[in-house]
Every structure is written in C-alpha cells, then in structure tokens.
Design a protein around this motif. Structure first.
Motif, mmCIF file in Angstrom:
data_model
loop_
_atom_site.group_PDB
_atom_site.id
_atom_site.type_symbol
_atom_site.label_atom_id
_atom_site.label_comp_id
_atom_site.label_asym_id
_atom_site.label_seq_id
_atom_site.Cartn_x
_atom_site.Cartn_y
_atom_site.Cartn_z
ATOM 1 N N ALA A 11 79.133 63.186 14.494
ATOM 2 C CA ALA A 11 77.954 63.838 13.921
ATOM 3 C C ALA A 11 78.255 64.515 12.590
ATOM 4 N N LYS A 23 79.218 63.655 19.230
ATOM 5 C CA LYS A 23 78.095 63.504 20.162
ATOM 6 C C LYS A 23 78.530 62.518 21.232
ATOM 7 N N SER A 58 76.925 69.486 20.544
ATOM 8 C CA SER A 58 78.004 68.499 20.431
ATOM 9 C C SER A 58 79.326 69.111 20.865
#
Length: 174
Positions: A11, A23, A58
């Motif tokens: 990400a 992610k 995340s």
C-alpha cells in the motif's frame, strides 16, 4: 485456477527505513508472512517478509531487498503472490477467492448469468461480482449456501439461486 495466488498488496512506504504498509488478503492478516517468500505477479522479484506492526487498515513489514523509503514507495500497488501448492488444502465446502474468479455462473434452471469477475469481502460476508456479456454493470451475489448452492471447481461452474429482485427483470417476472 492459477499456479500463483495473490495474498496481498503493498500500500506504500511506512517510515524512513524501507518498511512498507502491507494490505493482506488472507483470512487472518498476519498469516501473509507464514507462507514463505512472496513474489511479484510476474515472478521477477521475491521478498522475505518480516512483520513489524500495524498501521491504519494495514500491516507494516520489512521486505528483503527494500532498504530505503524510496525503494518501498516504488513498490506501491505491487501485488504479492505465492505458489498455490504452499497454501493449505481447504475443506470441501471452502474455497480460495482465486478459485472462484472466472467461473461461469448459471441459475438453478441452467440459464447463464455470467462469470465471476471478483470476490469482495466487506465484513458482512463474501459477495461474488458477476459480469454477464451484453449487460452493463455487474451483479453482486451474496456468497451463501442459500444463494450459491453449488460450486463445482472441476466443471468450472457455479449454480446460483439469486434472491428475488437481484437480477434485472425480476420485477416483470413476478
């Protein structure tokens, strides 16, 4: 079915030491690091993954061969894959999302509804995104036993019993 299965995506960069925001697409996000090295989609790069923490939405991680923030930022959007054979075998009534994408979907009478374009999980259960040729847009079908009574990977097909009102033209057929 593919020889490689996507488990996550980068990400962006995290911090200044080359860490990334990761992610994870695995059922338990931290399991992304448990399958061994992760590969880019084309297989050109291989990364050992060391999880370092969590960030908003995340995980944070160090990837082998990514020493700087600039190197981490250059990987933003890169999907990460593993060979299918490293994934555990699932019970008969469970499926990897990658196995469902591309399957043909038919209604219980045998009429074609389209193909699975994607599988989405927004927290309340999986949804199959089905695209039919000749139809604009897609259908989001709940991936439940009631709406999807049959998944036959060997034949590459799904039998669906969509809830009333989901398909275009359902109102006219009442």
């Amino acid at each position: 079915m593919s020889a490689m299965v996507c488990l996550g995506a980068i990400a962006g960069a995290f911090g200044v030491q080359g860490e990334v925001r990761l992610k994870s697409f695995t059922a338990r996000p931290e399991d992304i690091a448990a399958y061994g090295p992760l590969y880019t989609e084309d297989g050109a790069r291989r990364f050992e993954v060391t999880l370092t923490g969590r960030a908003k939405g995340s995980l944070t991680a160090r990837l082998s061969g990514v020493p700087t923030r600039e190197a981490a930022e250059a990987l933003k959007g890169t999907t990460l894959h593993v060979p299918r054979d490293v994934l555990p075998r699932l019970p008969e009534d469970e499926f990897y999302h990658a196995d469902l994408i591309g399957l043909e979907v038919f209604d219980t009478g045998g009429a074609p509804l389209g193909r699975v374009k994607a599988v989405h999980d927004h927290g309340a259960g999986d949804l199959l995104e089905i695209h039919a040729s000749g139809r604009s847009g897609t259908i989001l079908l709940p991936f439940t036993r009631e709406a999807v009574p049959t998944v036959d990977l060997s034949l590459g097909r799904i039998v669906a019993d969509p809830p009333h009102g989901l398909l275009p033209g359902d109102a006219e057929r009442s």
